[in-house]
Design a protein around this motif. Structure first.
Motif, PDB file in Angstrom:
ATOM      1  N   LEU A 201       0.840  -1.189   0.000  1.00  0.00           N
ATOM      2  CA  LEU A 201       0.000   0.000   0.000  1.00  0.00           C
ATOM      3  C   LEU A 201       0.882   1.248   0.000  1.00  0.00           C
ATOM      4  CD1 LEU A 201      -3.025   0.924   0.254  1.00  0.00           C
ATOM      5  CD2 LEU A 201      -2.491   1.334   2.675  1.00  0.00           C
ATOM      6  N   PRO A 202       0.635   2.189  -0.900  1.00  0.00           N
ATOM      7  CA  PRO A 202       1.425   3.421  -0.911  1.00  0.00           C
ATOM      8  C   PRO A 202       1.020   4.332   0.239  1.00  0.00           C
ATOM      9  CG  PRO A 202      -0.264   3.519  -2.613  1.00  0.00           C
ATOM     10  CD  PRO A 202      -0.338   2.144  -2.016  1.00  0.00           C
ATOM     11  N   GLY A 203       1.531   4.032   1.423  1.00  0.00           N
ATOM     12  CA  GLY A 203       1.146   4.753   2.626  1.00  0.00           C
ATOM     13  C   GLY A 203       1.550   6.218   2.587  1.00  0.00           C
ATOM     14  N   ILE A 204       0.704   7.066   3.144  1.00  0.00           N
ATOM     15  CA  ILE A 204       1.002   8.492   3.182  1.00  0.00           C
ATOM     16  C   ILE A 204       2.052   8.782   4.250  1.00  0.00           C
ATOM     17  CG2 ILE A 204      -0.012  10.773   3.650  1.00  0.00           C
ATOM     18  CD1 ILE A 204      -2.643   9.340   2.390  1.00  0.00           C
ATOM     19  N   THR A 205       1.984   8.063   5.368  1.00  0.00           N
ATOM     20  CA  THR A 205       3.045   8.190   6.368  1.00  0.00           C
ATOM     21  C   THR A 205       4.349   7.643   5.805  1.00  0.00           C
ATOM     22  OG1 THR A 205       1.362   7.866   8.083  1.00  0.00           O
ATOM     23  CG2 THR A 205       3.669   7.744   8.766  1.00  0.00           C
ATOM     24  N   ARG A 206       4.276   6.542   5.074  1.00  0.00           N
ATOM     25  CA  ARG A 206       5.455   5.971   4.407  1.00  0.00           C
ATOM     26  C   ARG A 206       6.123   7.017   3.535  1.00  0.00           C
ATOM     27  NH1 ARG A 206       6.447   4.071  -0.740  1.00  0.00           N
ATOM     28  NH2 ARG A 206       7.834   2.258  -0.962  1.00  0.00           N
ATOM     29  N   ARG A 207       5.329   7.661   2.685  1.00  0.00           N
ATOM     30  CA  ARG A 207       5.867   8.672   1.772  1.00  0.00           C
ATOM     31  C   ARG A 207       6.470   9.841   2.544  1.00  0.00           C
ATOM     32  NH1 ARG A 207       2.589  11.197  -3.409  1.00  0.00           N
ATOM     33  NH2 ARG A 207       4.066  12.835  -3.947  1.00  0.00           N
ATOM     34  N   SER A 208       5.796  10.244   3.622  1.00  0.00           N
ATOM     35  CA  SER A 208       6.278  11.371   4.420  1.00  0.00           C
ATOM     36  C   SER A 208       7.607  11.046   5.090  1.00  0.00           C
ATOM     37  CB  SER A 208       5.230  11.755   5.465  1.00  0.00           C
ATOM     38  OG  SER A 208       3.992  12.089   4.851  1.00  0.00           O
ATOM     39  N   VAL A 209       7.730   9.812   5.617  1.00  0.00           N
ATOM     40  CA  VAL A 209       8.984   9.374   6.238  1.00  0.00           C
ATOM     41  C   VAL A 209      10.115   9.402   5.214  1.00  0.00           C
ATOM     42  CG1 VAL A 209      10.183   7.301   7.081  1.00  0.00           C
ATOM     43  CG2 VAL A 209       8.039   8.033   8.146  1.00  0.00           C
ATOM     44  N   MET A 210       9.857   8.888   4.025  1.00  0.00           N
ATOM     45  CA  MET A 210      10.882   8.862   2.993  1.00  0.00           C
ATOM     46  C   MET A 210      11.304  10.278   2.606  1.00  0.00           C
ATOM     47  SD  MET A 210       9.360   5.757   0.656  1.00  0.00           S
ATOM     48  CE  MET A 210      10.589   5.977  -0.618  1.00  0.00           C
ATOM     49  N   GLU A 211      10.342  11.178   2.460  1.00  0.00           N
ATOM     50  CA  GLU A 211      10.662  12.542   2.059  1.00  0.00           C
ATOM     51  C   GLU A 211      11.436  13.278   3.151  1.00  0.00           C
ATOM     52  OE1 GLU A 211       7.010  14.355   0.809  1.00  0.00           O
ATOM     53  OE2 GLU A 211       6.799  13.063  -0.944  1.00  0.00           O
ATOM     54  N   LEU A 212      11.057  13.069   4.413  1.00  0.00           N
ATOM     55  CA  LEU A 212      11.790  13.692   5.511  1.00  0.00           C
ATOM     56  C   LEU A 212      13.215  13.155   5.582  1.00  0.00           C
ATOM     57  CD1 LEU A 212       9.211  13.855   8.459  1.00  0.00           C
ATOM     58  CD2 LEU A 212      10.197  15.773   7.214  1.00  0.00           C
ATOM     59  N   ALA A 213      13.350  11.815   5.512  1.00  0.00           N
ATOM     60  CA  ALA A 213      14.676  11.201   5.597  1.00  0.00           C
ATOM     61  C   ALA A 213      15.573  11.674   4.456  1.00  0.00           C
ATOM     62  CB  ALA A 213      14.556   9.682   5.597  1.00  0.00           C
ATOM     63  N   GLU A 214      15.014  11.776   3.263  1.00  0.00           N
ATOM     64  CA  GLU A 214      15.799  12.265   2.130  1.00  0.00           C
ATOM     65  C   GLU A 214      16.238  13.704   2.357  1.00  0.00           C
ATOM     66  OE1 GLU A 214      13.152  11.599  -1.127  1.00  0.00           O
ATOM     67  OE2 GLU A 214      13.970   9.605  -1.580  1.00  0.00           O
ATOM     68  N   SER A 215      15.363  14.534   2.919  1.00  0.00           N
ATOM     69  CA  SER A 215      15.706  15.944   3.133  1.00  0.00           C
ATOM     70  C   SER A 215      16.769  16.109   4.206  1.00  0.00           C
ATOM     71  CB  SER A 215      14.445  16.741   3.505  1.00  0.00           C
ATOM     72  OG  SER A 215      13.977  16.394   4.799  1.00  0.00           O
ATOM     73  N   TRP A 216      16.827  15.180   5.162  1.00  0.00           N
ATOM     74  CA  TRP A 216      17.829  15.264   6.221  1.00  0.00           C
ATOM     75  C   TRP A 216      19.214  14.841   5.733  1.00  0.00           C
ATOM     76  CZ3 TRP A 216      14.798  12.835  10.952  1.00  0.00           C
ATOM     77  CH2 TRP A 216      13.780  13.718  11.328  1.00  0.00           C
ATOM     78  N   GLY A 217      19.257  13.953   4.767  1.00  0.00           N
ATOM     79  CA  GLY A 217      20.527  13.559   4.166  1.00  0.00           C
ATOM     80  C   GLY A 217      21.432  12.711   5.034  1.00  0.00           C
ATOM     81  N   GLU A 218      20.891  12.078   6.071  1.00  0.00           N
ATOM     82  CA  GLU A 218      21.717  11.247   6.951  1.00  0.00           C
ATOM     83  C   GLU A 218      21.973   9.853   6.383  1.00  0.00           C
ATOM     84  OE1 GLU A 218      19.988  11.049  10.822  1.00  0.00           O
ATOM     85  OE2 GLU A 218      19.640  13.214  10.943  1.00  0.00           O
ATOM     86  N   CYS A 219      21.106   9.429   5.476  1.00  0.00           N
ATOM     87  CA  CYS A 219      21.232   8.089   4.900  1.00  0.00           C
ATOM     88  C   CYS A 219      20.592   8.083   3.520  1.00  0.00           C
ATOM     89  CB  CYS A 219      20.558   7.045   5.807  1.00  0.00           C
ATOM     90  SG  CYS A 219      18.810   7.388   6.128  1.00  0.00           S
ATOM     91  N   GLU A 220      20.925   7.078   2.768  1.00  0.00           N
ATOM     92  CA  GLU A 220      20.302   6.884   1.457  1.00  0.00           C
ATOM     93  C   GLU A 220      18.953   6.195   1.654  1.00  0.00           C
ATOM     94  OE1 GLU A 220      21.208   4.675  -2.843  1.00  0.00           O
ATOM     95  OE2 GLU A 220      22.412   4.202  -1.055  1.00  0.00           O
ATOM     96  N   VAL A 221      17.915   6.715   1.027  1.00  0.00           N
ATOM     97  CA  VAL A 221      16.585   6.109   1.109  1.00  0.00           C
ATOM     98  C   VAL A 221      16.415   5.200  -0.102  1.00  0.00           C
ATOM     99  CG1 VAL A 221      14.107   6.523   1.203  1.00  0.00           C
ATOM    100  CG2 VAL A 221      15.678   8.087   2.376  1.00  0.00           C
ATOM    101  N   VAL A 222      16.131   3.920   0.167  1.00  0.00           N
ATOM    102  CA  VAL A 222      16.107   2.916  -0.892  1.00  0.00           C
ATOM    103  C   VAL A 222      14.774   2.167  -0.895  1.00  0.00           C
ATOM    104  CG1 VAL A 222      17.177   0.810  -1.783  1.00  0.00           C
ATOM    105  CG2 VAL A 222      18.597   2.608  -0.762  1.00  0.00           C
ATOM    106  N   GLU A 223      14.125   2.111  -2.054  1.00  0.00           N
ATOM    107  CA  GLU A 223      12.975   1.241  -2.272  1.00  0.00           C
ATOM    108  C   GLU A 223      13.439   0.075  -3.136  1.00  0.00           C
ATOM    109  OE1 GLU A 223       8.980   3.342  -3.009  1.00  0.00           O
ATOM    110  OE2 GLU A 223      10.450   4.796  -3.728  1.00  0.00           O
TER     111      GLU A 223
END
Length: 302
Positions: A201-223
């Motif tokens: 399921l394309p979760g909205i919280t899932r998407r938000s977590v990925m976007e926040l993590a990407e903006s922080w730049g602490e790790c690579e976000v991988v699907e």
């Protein structure tokens, strides 16, 4: 009536900030996902902006029912189902769309504490070509039996996998699942199963977590397509740092480990500590939801 055959729904929350204002979190994403679910089931399409305006009017009408306490909210459940006046399996010609709402507290009574998962490979939730990537009622009723199996193993939820050879990881109960690990070559990654095979399921919280993590730049976000053996190997080699589930109800739920074929795999206790990635993500998300920090994801209703 064919109402029992085709049905889809959404789950979303309304919050009160510390000034008493009513807020919604990315509601346009819920409208879009509901329309996509309806399309998959050959239910009528609707005007997303009009439905959202109707929901906002309903929320303001009943705003006194919205709790003003951190961790509490008004849960909204838009529902659509066929009302075609005959028995049989066919494309519907009529449908009903309505919205249920109820005040809610925290999803897990235990609060923000890690849970154990039971790997479930027989009573699977979804499969390629099915409806796992849509919010259909038929996806969730059959999962009750797997939750019972998980509880008998001392776990809170099932971790669904499919394909006997690869045991592809999909979801944890009704949540999307994330793993923070270090690759064998030393790269830190936040990994979650891909949407590509249609089982997630394309979760909205899932998407938000990925976007926040990407903006922080602490790790690579991988699907990616994620075989269970990679998670087990990362755990055994000490490279798995954190694991957590995401969803509208729980926001972020820490995962302590899982049980697979009678063996327990436990993750580091500090993985859900106050300085962990997931703890900081849940704080940022809830700060946004309750209007503690300004953000375009949080919409004030007036």
């Amino acid at each position: 009536m064919s109402a029992g055959i085709t049905q889809c729904y959404e789950g979303m929350k309304v919050f009160r900030d510390n000034q008493g204002r009513v807020r919604m979190f990315r509601p346009e994403k819920n409208m879009s996902r509901l329309n996509q679910s309806a399309h998959r089931l050959c239910l009528p399409q609707f005007n997303e902006d009009e439905l959202l305006r109707c929901i906002q009017a309903l929320v303001l009408l009943d705003k006194d029912w919205i709790p003003q306490r951190r961790g509490c909210a008004m849960y909204l459940r838009p529902v659509m189902f066929s009302t075609t006046p005959w028995l049989g399996l066919t494309q519907c010609s009529e449908a009903m769309l309505f919205v249920l709402q109820s005040p809610v507290g925290p999803y897990f009574k235990s609060g923000y504490v890690p849970i154990m998962l039971h790997v479930e490979q027989k009573l699977i939730r979804a499969w390629p070509g099915g409806t796992g990537n849509f919010k259909c009622g038929g996806n969730y009723g059959p999962t009750v039996s797997s939750q019972i199996v998980a509880a008998r193993s001392g776990c809170s939820q099932a971790l669904y996998v499919y394909d006997d050879k690869n045991l592809w990881v999909t979801e944890a109960g009704t949540m999307n699942i994330f793993f923070l690990w270090v690759t064998p070559d030393g790269k830190k990654q936040l990994v979650t199963p891909t949407l590509a095979d249609g089982t997630i399921l394309p979760g909205i919280t899932r998407r938000s977590v990925m976007e926040l993590a990407e903006s922080w730049g602490e790790c690579e976000v991988v699907e990616k397509m994620l075989p269970l053996r990679e998670v087990i190997l990362a755990s055994e080699e000490g490279r798995l740092l954190e694991a957590f589930g995401t969803g509208t109800a729980a926001v972020i739920q820490p995962v302590q480990g899982f049980i697979h074929e009678g063996k327990s795999y436990l993750f580091p206790e500090e993985g859900s500590g106050p300085t962990s990635l997931q703890a900081r993500l849940v704080k940022r998300l809830t700060d946004i939801q309750y209007g503690e920090v300004p953000h375009p994801w949080s919409i004030v209703l007036e």
